[in-house]
Enzyme design. Structure first.
Site: not given
Length: 251
Positions: A9, A11, A94, A96, A166, A172, A212
């Site tokens: 991904n 991003k 996702h 985010e 996730e 991150g 990660s």
């Protein structure tokens, strides 16, 4: 037998030249790879990258898609548009987009249904916040997101669905769930899918780890029975690190 599936991904990173260069490097690096591979590219570079990965063993995915077809939806991008330029998959739900953009489970489900109806593969992301885990609610959150995200999805359509677990607190941040912790949630998710569908469906569903994963920990994570691959963020932005993960094979 489930095939190991490594997805990158990107991003909101790279410019056009860098995106094309990275894609070219990956096509060369992974041409003899035995796993399944995908890259999730920003909308504006999808067309350019599509020309690079066409005919290769790397699937091209968008990082989101509209819940509707073409029409008066300013700023949106439809499944039809993605397919037109060569996309085969889409990343949905996702963390985010859930927590920064505010996407609801209802909206994510509409996108999942639309993408599957239009013949796109779906990577459905689920996962808990640190506060959820500390409160002992990790499984509860994952079960709810699975049930809501897959509402209306048929057993047949599940062949085109991948789940990406996730843990939000590990994205991150450099933090990673231990292989045992990750495996526990993966197994829970597989058992929950069995309740929603059947053991046969659950046994076939690929569940990626999306917190990660790096070259240094990929082998330990992938050694677990229910961890079938990874949804890779930062390590997917360089050929060397993504290649190293992609060429990690389950034992």
């Amino acid at each position: 037998m489930r095939k190991t599936y490594i997805a990158g991904n990107w991003k909101m990173n790279k410019n056009k030249a860098e995106a094309v260069e990275l894609a070219k490097g990956l096509v060369e690096a992974l041409k003899d790879g035995k796993n399944k591979y995908m890259i999730g590219v920003p909308y504006v570079y999808l067309d350019a990258v599509a020309q690079v990965v066409k005919g290769s063993n790397i699937l091209l995915a968008a990082q989101d898609v509209a819940a509707t077809g073409n029409g008066a939806h300013t700023g949106e991008v439809s499944c039809e548009m993605l397919k037109d330029i060569g996309c085969q998959a889409v990343i949905l739900g996702h963390s985010e987009r859930r927590h920064e953009i505010g996407e609801s489970d209802e909206l994510i489900n509409k996108k999942v249904l639309r993408a599957l109806e239009q013949g796109l593969e779906v990577v459905l992301c689920i996962g808990e916040l640190l506060s959820d885990r500390e409160a002992g609610n990790a499984e509860k959150v994952c079960a709810f997101q699975l049930s809501a995200g897959l509402s209306g999805v048929t057993a047949e359509q599940m062949k085109n669905v991948t789940i990406a677990y996730e843990p939000v607190w590990a994205i991150g941040t450099g933090k990673t769930a231990t292989p045992d912790d990750a495996e526990a949630i993966h197994k829970f998710c597989r058992d929950h899918i069995a309740k929603l569908y059947s053991k046969a469906v659950a046994d076939e569903v690929v569940i990626q780890y999306g917190g990660s994963m790096k070259p240094e920990n990929a082998a330990d994570l992938l050694a677990k029975e229910d961890i079938d691959g990874g949804l890779i963020g930062g390590a997917a932005l360089k050929v060397a690190s993504f290649e190293a993960i992609c060429k990690t094979y389950k034992k």
